[in-house]
Design a protein around this motif. Structure first.
Motif, mmCIF file in Angstrom:
data_model
loop_
_atom_site.group_PDB
_atom_site.id
_atom_site.type_symbol
_atom_site.label_atom_id
_atom_site.label_comp_id
_atom_site.label_asym_id
_atom_site.label_seq_id
_atom_site.Cartn_x
_atom_site.Cartn_y
_atom_site.Cartn_z
ATOM 1 N N PHE A 1 0.848 -1.209 0.000
ATOM 2 C CA PHE A 1 0.000 0.000 0.000
ATOM 3 C C PHE A 1 0.875 1.248 0.000
ATOM 4 C CE2 PHE A 1 -2.094 -3.388 2.404
ATOM 5 C CZ PHE A 1 -3.278 -3.520 1.687
ATOM 6 N N TRP B 1 -9.370 3.288 -2.185
ATOM 7 C CA TRP B 1 -10.355 2.262 -2.543
ATOM 8 C C TRP B 1 -11.371 2.799 -3.552
ATOM 9 C CZ3 TRP B 1 -8.518 -2.119 -0.886
ATOM 10 C CH2 TRP B 1 -7.697 -2.099 0.245
ATOM 11 N N VAL C 1 -3.237 1.054 -3.937
ATOM 12 C CA VAL C 1 -3.249 -0.340 -3.462
ATOM 13 C C VAL C 1 -2.353 -1.115 -4.422
ATOM 14 C CG1 VAL C 1 -4.685 -2.351 -2.963
ATOM 15 C CG2 VAL C 1 -5.610 -0.054 -2.629
#
Ligand code: HEM
Length: 595
Positions: free
Chosen positions: A503, A514, A521
Motif C-alpha cells: 500500500f 479504494w 493499493v
C-alpha cells in the motif's frame, strides 16, 4: 528365625528397584528412555490435546514412586533403623524426574535448534526452543506490538515458535487462505473442544455441511434482507436517540458501540434483545454480558501461543475454577442462550421474524444433519456467534469513528454522500424507530464510507494477529521462500496491512485508495479483512450492513469530534488489546446534533 511375608518380599524388591534407579546406571537408563520418548514419540504429530493425559500420567507416576518410597521407609521401621525419611522420599522422586526429563528436554531443545526444518529461519533462540517464551511475553506485551518488534529485528519472516513462522508478506493471506490452499487451521482452534463450532473445524471433513447451516442461518435470501435491515436500523436508532440525549458531553463510544453490536447480535442470533443501547449507563460501564464475553476471550492472549496450556486450563477448570473461570463463564453464557432458545422452540418464531438460531436448526433438520444439531455443536456455534457477531462490528465501528472524529473534512464529505444517497436526519428523541425513516437506502452504494471502512479494517483489523494456519504434508511457497510441511503460519493482518510494498503511504488513512486512487493499493491480495477461500467470514454481509447503517445514520444526525483531552487522542489505539479479536481502548467522542 524370622519368616519373610510376601509383603516383606515386595518391600524388599521395591527397595532394590528404587535404589537401583537412583544409581548412575539406573539414571542413565532413565535418561535414555527420556531421549527415546522424544525421538520416537513426541517428535511426531500433534500432542496439545493429550496435555491433560500427560500431566495426569506424570502426577500418577510421581505419586506412585513417592508412595512406594514411603512404604519402603515405613516397612523398614519394623526391621531396623529408618533408611530413608520424608526428605529422602522427595529426593528420590526429584532425582528420578530429573533423570527422565532433563535428557528429554535437552533432546527437544537440541533438535529444535539444530535439526528442525525451520532452524535456518531467523528469530529469538528461546522462541525456537519453546512457545513458553511467547506466553511469557504475552504477560507484558500485546501480540501485534511484539511481532512488530520482531519484524524490525529479524525481517519479514521470523521463527516465532519451534514449529511456527510469522510471515509478513503481501501474498501470505492468499497462500494460506485462498481457494485450493493446502493449509489447514492451526492447533489453537482445538481450544474450544469438546465444543465444536464452525470456526473450530480444522479440516475439510465435516466443514461443508456446517458451513451450509451458517450460510442458511445468515441467509441473504430476499425474504430475509429487509427484516435484517429493519432490525439493525432499530438498534442504530436507539443508539442515536441516546447520543442525542447526551449531545455535547464526551461519550465513551467503545462501550456504546459494544452495546449496539451486542444488541444486534443477540436479537438476530437468538431472537432476544437485551436493549442495552436503550438503557445505557451514563458512566459508560460495559454491561455484565458483553463484559463477560470480553473477559473470556481475553484469555486467548495466553492460550493462542501455546494451545496446550488452554486445553489444560479448560480441563482443570472444574477442580481449579480460578484458572479459566472467565473462559468457562463466557462459554456457559452462550450455552445458556442456546438452551433457552431451544426450549422456546418454534413458538418464538414470529411470522416474519426468524432468528439465525431458528434458521440454523431448521436447515439442519431439513438436511438431516445430526452433527450440527448435536448439543456440543450448537453450544460451540452459539459461542462463535456471540463473539464473531459482536466483537468484530463493535471494533470496526470504534476505529472508524476514531478516524472520522479526527478528520472533520472527511467526515463532512461522508455525510454529504449519505444525504445524497437519500438518508435524512430524522431521528428524534421521542420517535419510535420502527416507523421512522422508511427511505430505501442502497447501503452498499456509499463508496467514500466504504473506503473509510476499508481503511479502518486495513489499519486496525479485527483479527490483528490471529487466524493461524498450518501447512500439512507439502511445503508452500511465499515469494521466493519455501515454507516446510507441518509449519504453523502466523499472518498478522495488523502488519501486512501496513506494508509499504502493498500500500502506498501505508500508514496513512486514505479512503480514496479504494475509490479514485486505486494505484495506492499495490497488492490487493494483502487486504483480506474477512479472510478468503473456504473460511471466508459468513457474517461479512451482516457485519458490513451493521457498520454502514450505524455509521451513515450517525453521520447524518451529528457532527462529532474527539474529546480534546490529551490522553484521548491516541488511547483507543494505545490500549487496543489483541486477544484473538481486537478490543479497542477507550474512545471519547463529543456529538453535536444537526437536527
Ligand atoms: C465487520 C465485521 C467482521 C469482520 C471484519 C470479520 C472478519 C472475520 C475473519 C477475518 C474471519 C476469519 C477468522 C479465522 O481465520 O479464524 C472470520 C470468520 C468468521 N466470522 Fe466474521 N467478521 C465480521 C463479522 C462477523 C459476523 C457479524 C458474524 C456472524 C454473525 C461472523 C461470523 C464468522 C464466523 C462464523 C467465522 C468462521 C468462519 C470459518 O472459520 O469458516 N463474522 N470473520
Amino acid at each position: 528365625m524370622e519368616t519373610r511375608t510376601p509383603y516383606d518380599a515386595f518391600l524388599h524388591d521395591t527397595h532394590t528397584i528404587l535404589s537401583w534407579m537412583a544409581t548412575p546406571v539406573g539414571i542413565t537408563c532413565l535418561g535414555f528412555l527420556g531421549i527415546l520418548s522424544h525421538r520416537f514419540y513426541f517428535i511426531r504429530g500433534e500432542h496439545h490435546m493429550q496435555a491433560p493425559l500427560y500431566i495426569a500420567m506424570w502426577v500418577l507416576a510421581t505419586a506412585l514412586i513417592s508412595t512406594l518410597s514411603w512404604l519402603v521407609d515405613h516397612g523398614f521401621e519394623y526391621y531396623g533403623p529408618r533408611e530413608t525419611g520424608i526428605s529422602a522420599i522427595l529426593r528420590i522422586t526429584a532425582v528420578l524426574n530429573c533423570a527422565f526429563f532433563f535428557p528429554l528436554f535437552t533432546s527437544v531443545a537440541v533438535y529444535r535448534l539444530s535439526e528442525h526444518p525451520l532452524r535456518g529461519f531467523p528469530g529469538p533462540r528461546l522462541a525456537a526452543v519453546s512457545k513458553l517464551w511467547h506466553v511469557y511475553h504475552m504477560l507484558r506485551a500485546k501480540n501485534y506490538i511484539l511481532l512488530e518488534d520482531l519484524q524490525t529485528r529479524y525481517g519479514n519472516i521470523v521463527r516465532t515458535g519451534p514449529q511456527e513462522l510469522t510471515i509478513i508478506h503481501p501474498d501470505i493471506l492468499g497462500v494460506i487462505g485462498g481457494h485450493g490452499t493446502p493449509c489447514i487451521k492451526a492447533p489453537v482452534y482445538d481450544i474450544q473442544r469438546p465444543l465444536v463450532s464452525l470456526n473450530t473445524i480444522r479440516t475439510k471433513q465435516g466443514y461443508a455441511s456446517r458451513r451450509k447451516r451458517w450460510d442458511d442461518a445468515l441467509g441473504l435470501s430476499t425474504s430475509y434482507i429487509p427484516d435484517k435491515e429493519r432490525r439493525v436500523r432499530h438498534f442504530a436508532t436507539l443508539l442515536i436517540q441516546q447520543l442525542q440525549a447526551s449531545s455535547g458531553c464526551p461519550i465513551n463510544m467503545t462501550t456504546w458501540f459494544s452495546h449496539f453490536a451486542f444488541d444486534v447480535m443477540t436479537d438476530l442470533a437468538f431472537g432476544r434483545s437485551f436493549d442495552l443501547a436503550q438503557n445505557l449507563d451514563p458512566t459508560s460501564k460495559l454491561h455484565h454480558a458483553p463484559a463477560l464475553l470480553s473477559r473470556g476471550i481475553n484469555l486467548l492472549r495466553f492460550f493462542m501461543p501455546a494451545p496446550w496450556i488452554g486445553i489444560l486450563c479448560v480441563k482443570a477448570a472444574p477442580y481449579v475454577p480460578v484458572i479459566s473461570r472467565e473462559w468457562n463463564n463466557a462459554q456457559k453464557w452462550a450455552a445458556d442462550m442456546c438452551d433457552v432458545r431451544l426450549e422456546q422452540g418454534k413458538e418464538a418464531d414470529g411470522e416474519h421474524r426468524q432468528d439465525a438460531f431458528s434458521r440454523f436448526t431448521t436447515s439442519a433438520r431439513r438436511d438431516k444433519d445430526e452433527d450440527s444439531l448435536d448439543r456440543l455443536a450448537l453450544y460451540g456455534d452459539a459461542f462463535t456467534f456471540a463473539i464473531a457477531g459482536s466483537h468484530t462490528t463493535a471494533a470496526v465501528l470504534t476505529m472508524l469513528f476514531y478516524e472520522l472524529a479526527r478528520r472533520p473534512e472527511l467526515q463532512g464529505r461522508a455525510r454529504r454522500e449519505a444525504v445524497e444517497a437519500g438518508l435524512t436526519a430524522t431521528v428524534r428523541e421521542d420517535q419510535n424507530m420502527m416507523e421512522m425513516n422508511d427511505v430505501v437506502v442502497a447501503w452498499d452504494k456509499l463508496p467514500l464510507l466504504d473506503g473509510c471502512i476499508n481503511e479502518s479494517l486495513r489499519l486496525y483489523p479485527v483479527l490483528p494477529t490471529a487466524g493461524l494456519r498450518q501447512t500439512v504434508d507439502k511445503p508452500v511457497k511465499v515469494g521466493e521462500t519455501l515454507i516446510p510441511p507441518q509449519t504453523i503460519i502466523v499472518a498478522p493482518r495488523w502488519l501486512i496491512g501496513r506494508l509499504e510494498s502493498a500500500f502506498e503511504q501505508a500508514l496513512d488513512f486514505i479512503p480514496e485508495r479504494w475509490t479514485t486512487k486505486p494505484h495506492m493499493v499495490k497488492n490487493p491480495v494483502a487486504f483480506s479483512p474477512f479472510a478468503n477461500g473456504r473460511h471466508t467470514c459468513p457474517g461479512k454481509q451482516l457485519g458490513l450492513l451493521e457498520v454502514r447503517m450505524a455509521a451513515a445514520m450517525i453521520l447524518v444526525n451529528f457532527e462529532f469530534s474527539l474529546d480534546p483531552g490529551l490522553e484521548n487522542q491516541t488511547r483507543v489505539v494505545d490500549q487496543l488489546e489483541d486477544a484473538f479479536t481486537a478490543n479497542p481502548g477507550k474512545l471519547e467522542i463529543i456529538f453535536e446534533s444537526l437536527n
